[in-house]
Scaffold this motif. Structure first.
Motif, PDB file in Angstrom:
ATOM      1  N   VAL A   1      30.991  42.723  42.754  1.00  0.00           N
ATOM      2  CA  VAL A   1      32.356  42.213  43.431  1.00  0.00           C
ATOM      3  C   VAL A   1      31.945  42.081  44.836  1.00  0.00           C
ATOM      4  O   VAL A   1      32.489  41.203  45.457  1.00  0.00           O
TER       5      VAL A   1
ATOM      6  N   ILE B   1      29.553  46.417  38.243  1.00  0.00           N
ATOM      7  CA  ILE B   1      30.535  45.587  38.888  1.00  0.00           C
ATOM      8  C   ILE B   1      30.963  45.941  40.168  1.00  0.00           C
ATOM      9  O   ILE B   1      31.340  45.175  41.054  1.00  0.00           O
TER      10      ILE B   1
ATOM     11  N   TRP C   1      29.821  38.741  45.326  1.00  0.00           N
ATOM     12  CA  TRP C   1      30.885  37.706  45.034  1.00  0.00           C
ATOM     13  C   TRP C   1      31.674  37.570  46.372  1.00  0.00           C
ATOM     14  O   TRP C   1      32.026  36.450  46.834  1.00  0.00           O
ATOM     15  N   ILE C   2      32.365  38.641  46.856  1.00  0.00           N
ATOM     16  CA  ILE C   2      33.174  38.450  48.160  1.00  0.00           C
ATOM     17  C   ILE C   2      32.459  37.962  49.172  1.00  0.00           C
ATOM     18  O   ILE C   2      32.761  36.986  49.977  1.00  0.00           O
TER      19      ILE C   2
END
Length: 363
Positions: free
Chosen positions: A24, A20, A27-28
């Motif tokens: 993360v 993850i 995706w940011i």
């Protein structure tokens, strides 16, 4: 493309939850590019589609968490409790720094070169790659290290580091060193520039790869066996011997909670708590008795209660009687017997009905 990003990150999460940290950051990057880029003219439908793919990834996370809660009674896995609870944050960070220092030392040249790249060619793609690398290092420190000096937590970031290193040495060599060198007095031989750049890039690439793989070079060239190969061989032989000597109902007490339980199919009593909720909830041993590789207390190996695991549960087979500050050798000599079966030494519970003692008596 975003569909595949969502699917593969979801599969990565199901494989290892700590993936993850990369998801993360990715995706940011994606959301910032879609929603906040000034020059971006993304359609509303594309934004909705992006959010739906992000929702798919979140759904997988929530789905696995829900399954874990209904199946195990807890949202987080037992290994989380085992490795991260009970140990003070400061001690964990000290552990992590001690563990990661050899990695930083070994990759220092490549890591530094890749970081310097940001100064000469700053863009969002390079920022994402370098962020993934430093996030992996920071995460390794935060969790307090790892039992094995093979830095498996940082390994997913290594291809990204090598990629950045290639960009870095190309920038440093071709745009800074070589060009300046030729402009200051060797312009008449500028036709040699591409060849010199290629030679230097190849040389620096080889140097970088050798540096980051220095610890593993003997294994790469097959001069040494892979790490734990001998231990895996012994554990597999133990499993084969136990299959011959025991019956249904036998249990195995192990520190290596892998080969022996897997190849025997027997119920495993994990002395170090990876599959034992009671052990996982114990306070960690911070005395230094379970510390190595720069750590004072190795996560996943610093919680134990041999009195419970051995004296109370009495496994049919025991891998050993000592760990950390506990030593049950004297007690074990009374309750366990050491046998040799086909060259394999085993500690078996005396008079256990699950041991085929007749096979031992006829040899």
């Amino acid at each position: 493309e975003l569909f595949y990003v969502s699917v593969f990150f979801s599969l990565a999460y199901l494989t290892r939850n700590d993936s993850i940290i990369y998801a993360v950051l990715a995706w940011i990057y994606i959301l910032a590019d879609i929603f906040f880029e000034k020059t971006n003219k993304t359609k509303t439908s594309d934004k909705v589609q992006t959010l739906s793919f992000l929702g798919l990834y979140i759904f997988v996370i929530l789905g696995q968490s829900g399954f874990q809660y209904f199946y195990y009674g807890e949202i987080l896995p037992n290994t989380y409790t085992l490795k991260l609870t009970g140990m003070p944050l400061l001690a964990r960070i000290q552990n992590g720094i001690g563990f990661i220092t050899p990695f930083i030392t070994q990759t220092f040249f490549v890591l530094t070169s890749s970081t310097i790249l940001l100064i000469f060619g700053l863009n969002k793609q390079k920022i994402l790659l370098i962020a993934c690398i430093y996030a992996a290092i920071s995460y390794q420190i935060y969790v307090g290290g790892d039992p094995w000096i093979y830095w498996r937590i940082t390994s997913p970031a290594m291809p990204l580091l090598i990629m950045l290193y290639l960009f870095a040495i190309d920038t440093i060599v071709s745009k800074i060193i070589i060009i300046r060198f030729f402009k200051t007095g060797f312009s008449n031989t500028s036709s040699l520039l591409p060849k010199i750049v290629a030679v230097m890039l190849t040389f620096m690439m080889i140097v970088g790869l050798l540096l980051i793989n220095a610890s593993f070079f003997k294994q790469i060239v097959l001069y040494e066996k892979p790490y734990t190969a001998e231990a895996n061989r012994k554990n597999t032989n133990v499993a084969i011997a136990l299959n011959e000597l025991t019956t249904n109902g036998a249990t195995v007490g192990v520190y290596w909670a892998g080969s022996i339980p897997y190849y025997t199919g027997m119920m495993s009593i994990d002395f170090l708590g990876k599959s034992d909720r009671y052990i996982a909830q114990l306070p960690p041993d911070l005395s230094g008795a379970t510390g190595w590789n720069g750590m004072i207390s190795v996560p996943g190996h610093n919680k134990y209660d041999l009195n419970y695991s051995i004296k109370i549960l009495k496994p049919t087979y025991i891998q050993g009687f000592q760990w950390g500050r506990q030593d049950l050798s004297s007690w074990s000599r009374i309750h366990y017997t050491k046998v040799n079966f086909e060259g394999v030494e085993l500690y078996l519970l005396k008079d256990s009905p699950f041991v085929r003692w007749d096979k031992l008596q006829t040899r």
